[in-house]
Design a protein around this motif. Structure first.
Motif, PDB file in Angstrom:
ATOM      1  N   MET A   1     -11.632  46.542  26.962  1.00 47.63           N
ATOM      2  CA  MET A   1     -10.824  45.957  25.894  1.00 47.63           C
ATOM      3  C   MET A   1      -9.497  46.705  25.808  1.00 47.63           C
ATOM      4  O   MET A   1      -9.452  47.929  25.860  1.00 47.63           O
ATOM      5  CB  MET A   1     -11.547  46.051  24.533  1.00 47.63           C
ATOM      6  N   VAL A   2      -8.438  45.943  25.644  1.00 46.30           N
ATOM      7  CA  VAL A   2      -7.119  46.554  25.540  1.00 46.30           C
ATOM      8  C   VAL A   2      -6.916  47.034  24.124  1.00 46.30           C
ATOM      9  O   VAL A   2      -7.153  46.298  23.177  1.00 46.30           O
ATOM     10  CB  VAL A   2      -6.011  45.534  25.906  1.00 46.30           C
ATOM     11  N   GLN A   4      -5.546  47.789  20.453  1.00 50.19           N
ATOM     12  CA  GLN A   4      -4.707  46.912  19.643  1.00 50.19           C
ATOM     13  C   GLN A   4      -3.230  47.284  19.745  1.00 50.19           C
ATOM     14  O   GLN A   4      -2.378  46.431  19.903  1.00 50.19           O
ATOM     15  CB  GLN A   4      -5.152  46.990  18.169  1.00 50.19           C
ATOM     16  N   THR A   7      -1.864  46.258  23.005  1.00 47.09           N
ATOM     17  CA  THR A   7      -1.833  44.804  23.161  1.00 47.09           C
ATOM     18  C   THR A   7      -0.643  44.202  22.441  1.00 47.09           C
ATOM     19  O   THR A   7       0.018  43.308  22.944  1.00 47.09           O
ATOM     20  CB  THR A   7      -3.137  44.196  22.600  1.00 47.09           C
ATOM     21  N   ASP A  70      -9.146  44.758  13.160  1.00 50.79           N
ATOM     22  CA  ASP A  70      -9.680  43.641  13.928  1.00 50.79           C
ATOM     23  C   ASP A  70      -9.098  42.353  13.371  1.00 50.79           C
ATOM     24  O   ASP A  70      -9.478  41.885  12.290  1.00 50.79           O
ATOM     25  CB  ASP A  70     -11.208  43.626  13.833  1.00 50.79           C
ATOM     26  N   SER A  72      -9.629  39.425  14.156  1.00 55.36           N
ATOM     27  CA  SER A  72     -10.577  38.312  14.090  1.00 55.36           C
ATOM     28  C   SER A  72     -11.313  38.274  12.759  1.00 55.36           C
ATOM     29  O   SER A  72     -12.065  37.358  12.484  1.00 55.36           O
ATOM     30  CB  SER A  72     -11.596  38.414  15.225  1.00 55.36           C
ATOM     31  N   ALA A 126      -3.260  40.746  30.646  1.00 51.78           N
ATOM     32  CA  ALA A 126      -4.516  41.177  30.030  1.00 51.78           C
ATOM     33  C   ALA A 126      -4.404  41.165  28.514  1.00 51.78           C
ATOM     34  O   ALA A 126      -5.332  40.745  27.808  1.00 51.78           O
ATOM     35  CB  ALA A 126      -4.891  42.571  30.522  1.00 51.78           C
ATOM     36  N   ALA A 127      -3.273  41.589  28.020  1.00 47.54           N
ATOM     37  CA  ALA A 127      -3.075  41.589  26.575  1.00 47.54           C
ATOM     38  C   ALA A 127      -2.990  40.171  26.038  1.00 47.54           C
ATOM     39  O   ALA A 127      -3.450  39.863  24.936  1.00 47.54           O
ATOM     40  CB  ALA A 127      -1.805  42.361  26.224  1.00 47.54           C
ATOM     41  N   ALA A 129      -4.612  37.560  27.125  1.00 50.54           N
ATOM     42  CA  ALA A 129      -5.970  37.033  27.002  1.00 50.54           C
ATOM     43  C   ALA A 129      -6.629  37.515  25.717  1.00 50.54           C
ATOM     44  O   ALA A 129      -7.310  36.760  25.011  1.00 50.54           O
ATOM     45  CB  ALA A 129      -6.799  37.439  28.213  1.00 50.54           C
ATOM     46  N   ARG A 130      -6.428  38.809  25.429  1.00 56.37           N
ATOM     47  CA  ARG A 130      -6.992  39.355  24.188  1.00 56.37           C
ATOM     48  C   ARG A 130      -6.349  38.702  22.966  1.00 56.37           C
ATOM     49  O   ARG A 130      -7.019  38.416  21.984  1.00 56.37           O
ATOM     50  CB  ARG A 130      -6.764  40.872  24.178  1.00 56.37           C
ATOM     51  N   GLU A 133      -7.938  35.364  22.340  1.00 49.47           N
ATOM     52  CA  GLU A 133      -9.274  35.550  21.743  1.00 49.47           C
ATOM     53  C   GLU A 133      -9.185  35.813  20.246  1.00 49.47           C
ATOM     54  O   GLU A 133      -9.925  35.221  19.445  1.00 49.47           O
ATOM     55  CB  GLU A 133      -9.958  36.710  22.448  1.00 49.47           C
ATOM     56  N   LEU A 134      -8.240  36.673  19.855  1.00 52.24           N
ATOM     57  CA  LEU A 134      -8.104  37.024  18.443  1.00 52.24           C
ATOM     58  C   LEU A 134      -7.570  35.870  17.607  1.00 52.24           C
ATOM     59  O   LEU A 134      -7.999  35.655  16.476  1.00 52.24           O
ATOM     60  CB  LEU A 134      -7.198  38.245  18.300  1.00 52.24           C
TER      61      LEU A 134
END
Length: 391
Positions: A1-2, A4, A7, A70, A72, A126-127, A129-130, A133-134
């Motif tokens: 996981m990158v 926060q 990211t 987080d 999310s 990569a960031a 993609a994260r 997701e969030l």
């Protein structure tokens, strides 16, 4: 996981924050086009309010993301706002379908524009993609909160309306004045029918019965006004059960041990309830699970209206038979009753009693000896008919 902070580098976050007003405007515009239910609701001043709300929600998301929390898991204000939005949708009569569609459209549009800004500001793949997701996890949380608010509002409004409907039913069976009934009907959002018919039946069968009756059917609460506590009867007020509809109602109630009152103008439902309750108290049901149609038992209701008076009348008018033994007395009573009902037609009396016509003639001779000329007196005939009518 990158991580926060890695990211969402500050330059990237700043670039996205600059775009928030534009993203919010495009999000609302897309919702208006793709979710027809909001085409009118989001126009004008309301549309601007929605844009501000979207902008604040996205801003809150970015603050969470850049702060290391987080993203999310929306903070309480965002959850509360989404919950309130769901309740508001329920109050306006809309389902959750439109709101969930709006969330999906909003998430897609916001993601498209913010990701373009983020990539342009140097966010690595990569960031990115994260980030995706969030964003969608954040929207899922808001959607869930709105769904909870919508469900809670429906449940609350349903309970309130049920209380209003029960109150209306109680006012009807207790004979409240018309202005109170009209006000209660409006408060309960209940459209008055032409007539109401009271139905008394065991509480255990009330739920099943209401499931197949008119949706406007009212049910009184657990306490049955005017009845003995041991009756354990539910009171239903069925709309427009007249003519063929009454026949259908009786069919539906078959085998439910119900007592059915007459159809009455809806504001006079107490009359129907009183008739059904009286029949129940008099025990007119001949067999368990039989349905008592009070319209077919009017004579019994009249004759049993004053049980003490009826007993006195019988004792008085049948006094000439007091000197007989139980067997002979009963035979003469059944013969006299049949003779009265058949207007003295000997053959019909004999057929009903399964005896020879000569037997009828003999018994009537005995009765004439006991009653004398009174059997030809209209008043005596009336009194005898009443006295023997409820046997």
């Amino acid at each position: 996981m990158v991580p926060q902070q890695e990211t969402f580098a500050l330059p990237v976050a700043a670039a996205m924050r600059t775009e928030l007003p534009s993203v919010a405007e495009r999000t609302v515009a897309a919702i208006v086009v793709e979710v027809p239910g909001y085409a009118e609701a989001f126009r004008g001043q309301m549309g601007r309010k929605i844009e501000n709300a979207v902008q604040l929600a996205l801003g809150g998301f970015l603050e969470l993301a850049t702060g290391g929390a987080d993203a999310s898991r929306p903070v309480d204000p965002a959850i509360e706002g989404a919950y309130a939005l769901g309740r508001g949708e329920a109050r306006t009569g809309r389902s959750m379908d439109a709101l969930l569609s709006a969330y999906r459209v909003g998430a897609r549009v916001a993601w498209r524009h913010l990701s373009e800004t983020a990539v342009a500001a140097g966010m690595p793949a990569a960031a990115l993609a994260r980030f995706a997701e969030l964003v969608f996890a954040y929207i899922d949380q808001l959607s869930s909160a709105s769904a909870s608010g919508h469900a809670d509002q429906l449940a609350a409004s349903g309970r309130v309306r049920r209380r209003h409907l029960e109150r209306l039913a109680e006012l009807l069976v207790t004979g409240a004045p018309p202005y109170e009934l009209i006000t209660a009907a409006e408060r309960a959002d209940w459209t008055p029918p032409r007539t109401l018919t009271a139905v008394l039946l065991p509480e255990a069968g009330a739920r099943d019965a209401t499931a197949v009756l008119d949706a406007r059917t009212l049910q009184v609460g657990e306490d049955l006004p005017g009845a003995e506590p041991s009756t354990e009867r539910a009171v239903l007020l069925v709309p427009d059960a007249e003519g063929f509809a009454r026949a259908s109602l009786l069919t539906v109630l078959s085998g439910r041990d119900a007592v059915v009152g007459p159809a009455r103008p809806w504001q006079d439902a107490r009359s129907s309830y009183s008739r059904a309750l009286r029949a129940l108290q008099l025990g007119l049901s001949p067999d368990r699970d039989a349905t008592v149609d009070t319209e077919q038992r009017l004579a019994d209701l009249v004759l049993r209206a004053d049980g003490e008076a009826l007993a006195d009348l019988r004792a008085q008018v049948l006094a000439p038979l007091d000197g007989l033994g139980p067997g002979p007395r009963e035979k003469l009573l059944e013969t006299l009753r049949s003779w009265l009902l058949h207007h003295g037609r000997r053959e019909q009396v004999a057929a009903e009693l399964f005896v020879h016509p000569q037997t009828v003639r003999y018994r009537m001779g005995q009765l004439r000896e006991l009653f004398g000329k009174h059997l030809d007196d209209p008043q005596t005939v009336l009194e005898l008919t009443l006295a023997l009518g409820a046997r």
